[in-house]
Design a protein around this motif. Sequence first.
Motif, PDB file in Angstrom:
ATOM      1  N   HIS A   3       0.812  -1.215   0.000  1.00 55.60           N
ATOM      2  CA  HIS A   3       0.000   0.000   0.000  1.00 55.60           C
ATOM      3  C   HIS A   3       0.845   1.265   0.000  1.00 55.60           C
ATOM      4  O   HIS A   3       0.364   2.337  -0.389  1.00 55.60           O
ATOM      5  CB  HIS A   3      -0.948   0.005   1.203  1.00 55.60           C
ATOM      6  N   ASN A   5       3.107   1.988  -1.993  1.00 56.65           N
ATOM      7  CA  ASN A   5       3.403   2.368  -3.376  1.00 56.65           C
ATOM      8  C   ASN A   5       2.198   2.974  -4.097  1.00 56.65           C
ATOM      9  O   ASN A   5       2.316   3.398  -5.244  1.00 56.65           O
ATOM     10  CB  ASN A   5       3.874   1.142  -4.173  1.00 56.65           C
ATOM     11  N   ILE A   6       1.053   2.993  -3.445  1.00 57.07           N
ATOM     12  CA  ILE A   6      -0.166   3.481  -4.082  1.00 57.07           C
ATOM     13  C   ILE A   6      -0.275   4.990  -3.889  1.00 57.07           C
ATOM     14  O   ILE A   6      -0.173   5.498  -2.770  1.00 57.07           O
ATOM     15  CB  ILE A   6      -1.401   2.776  -3.497  1.00 57.07           C
ATOM     16  N   GLN A   7      -0.495   5.697  -5.002  1.00 59.27           N
ATOM     17  CA  GLN A   7      -0.578   7.147  -4.971  1.00 59.27           C
ATOM     18  C   GLN A   7      -1.993   7.615  -5.345  1.00 59.27           C
ATOM     19  O   GLN A   7      -2.704   6.942  -6.102  1.00 59.27           O
ATOM     20  CB  GLN A   7       0.422   7.760  -5.955  1.00 59.27           C
ATOM     21  N   HIS A 179     -11.295   5.628  -5.360  1.00 62.39           N
ATOM     22  CA  HIS A 179      -9.941   5.175  -5.010  1.00 62.39           C
ATOM     23  C   HIS A 179      -9.272   6.160  -4.070  1.00 62.39           C
ATOM     24  O   HIS A 179      -8.697   5.788  -3.029  1.00 62.39           O
ATOM     25  CB  HIS A 179      -9.141   5.030  -6.307  1.00 62.39           C
ATOM     26  N   LEU A 183      -8.179   5.555  -0.247  1.00 64.95           N
ATOM     27  CA  LEU A 183      -6.766   5.674   0.109  1.00 64.95           C
ATOM     28  C   LEU A 183      -6.589   6.590   1.313  1.00 64.95           C
ATOM     29  O   LEU A 183      -5.752   6.338   2.182  1.00 64.95           O
ATOM     30  CB  LEU A 183      -5.981   6.213  -1.090  1.00 64.95           C
ATOM     31  N   ALA A 191      -5.138  -1.439  -1.181  1.00 61.24           N
ATOM     32  CA  ALA A 191      -4.186  -2.402  -1.741  1.00 61.24           C
ATOM     33  C   ALA A 191      -4.853  -3.743  -2.011  1.00 61.24           C
ATOM     34  O   ALA A 191      -4.509  -4.439  -2.977  1.00 61.24           O
ATOM     35  CB  ALA A 191      -3.005  -2.575  -0.788  1.00 61.24           C
ATOM     36  N   TYR A 194      -6.238  -4.115  -5.482  1.00 60.43           N
ATOM     37  CA  TYR A 194      -5.294  -4.285  -6.594  1.00 60.43           C
ATOM     38  C   TYR A 194      -4.995  -5.766  -6.844  1.00 60.43           C
ATOM     39  O   TYR A 194      -4.292  -6.101  -7.791  1.00 60.43           O
ATOM     40  CB  TYR A 194      -3.985  -3.538  -6.301  1.00 60.43           C
ATOM     41  N   SER A 219      -6.386  -0.867 -11.083  1.00 61.21           N
ATOM     42  CA  SER A 219      -5.097  -1.048 -11.730  1.00 61.21           C
ATOM     43  C   SER A 219      -4.642   0.302 -12.270  1.00 61.21           C
ATOM     44  O   SER A 219      -5.365   0.939 -13.044  1.00 61.21           O
ATOM     45  CB  SER A 219      -5.190  -2.061 -12.869  1.00 61.21           C
ATOM     46  N   LEU A 225      -5.911   5.594 -13.658  1.00 62.21           N
ATOM     47  CA  LEU A 225      -6.506   4.453 -12.969  1.00 62.21           C
ATOM     48  C   LEU A 225      -7.553   3.800 -13.852  1.00 62.21           C
ATOM     49  O   LEU A 225      -8.376   4.477 -14.470  1.00 62.21           O
ATOM     50  CB  LEU A 225      -7.169   4.912 -11.670  1.00 62.21           C
TER      51      LEU A 225
END
Length: 330
Positions: A3, A5-7, A179, A183, A191, A194, A219, A225
Motif C-alpha cells: 500500500h 506504493n499506491i498514490q 480510489h 486511500l 491495496a 489491486y 489497476s 486508474l
Amino acid sequence: MDHTNIQPIDSPAAWVGPEVADSPEATVVLEQENIDELLQAVADAQASGAPLGEITRDDYPLPRTEPLIAKVLDQLTDGLGFSLVRGLPVFELSEPECELAYWILGSHIGIPLPQNARNDLLVHVRDQGKDYRDPEVRGYQTTATLDYHVDGSDVVALLCRRAAKSGGASRIASSSAIHNEMLRRDPQLVAELYESFAFDKRLPIDAEGPGFQLSPIFSAHQGRLSARYGRSYIESSQRHEDAPRLTERSIAALDMFDEVASSPSIYLDMIFQPGDMQFLNNHLIVHSRTEYEDHEAYDMKRDLIRFWVTLRDYYEFAPEYAVSNVTYRA
C-alpha cells in the motif's frame, strides 16, 4: 500490493458529483443541422438495406457533427470519463429508425461490440419481470436497484426512448474519486483491491469452460486508474468451486468501495429525458441505477437501448483488462 506504493490519482476523471452536476463540459446538445445530417444517414442506410452490423462509420460520414463527436471523445478519454448527448427526436422516429440513428452516431464514437453470447449488438433495457437475485439474470432485465458495476466494454452507451413513471436514475461515480477517498481512509484496504477477484460470467452452471474471470478491481497504468467492479458478480462467482474464495479482508475492501461510492458527496445522479444518449468510459466510471416504477401500458414503459463500443483506436488502458473485458475481441 504494497500500500505504500499506491498514490492518489490526479486527473480530470477524479471528480466528485457535486462539483460536476451542472458542468457544461458534461453535456452536448444536438443542433438541428446535426439532427438533419443524422436522419439523412438513417434514410440512406434504410434505402441500402444493409444489416445493422454491417454499417460502419465510413459508410455514413457526419462532417457537420464531427466537432460534437470530438467533444464526446475528449471527455471519454481525457476528461470526465462520461458525456451526455441530448436532443435525438425519438418521438418522431420508429424503433428501427432510433436504432439506426443511435448505431450510426455510436459507430463514430468507437467500434461496436457484441454484448452477449447471442452476439446482440443493441440491447433494449426493459423490465422483463425477472428476479435480480437469480445468478443467471442480468440487472437490465429487472426494475431493481442495481449495484455499482462496469460493463464488459470500453464504453457503454444508453439511449433513452421512454423514461420510467418514476425513479430509474442513472447513478455514476468516478472510480478515481472512490480510489482516492479509500486511500485517505485505509490504504491497506485499497491495496486489497489491486489483487485479483473472481467475476461470475452468469452462465448456466453446467456451461462449458470457466464460469468466472479473474481481474483486479483497481489497476494504475501510466498515471491513469482503470477499474473493474460488480459486487453481485463477485459474490455470485463463489458458486463456482474453483473460484478464489472471498476473505474477511477482501469483503471489508468491497464494503468500503460500496460505502464510498454510495456517498452523495461522491456520486452523480443523471435523470434521462427521451432523446438523451449517455456515454460512459467503463475504465474510469462505475455506474448503477436506482429502483424505478414503470407505466402499466406497454407502449409507455421505460425503454433504454444499450450499445457497447471499444475505444482501442484512441485509448490505452491497463493491460490487466485486455483479457477480462471484451475489448480487442471486435
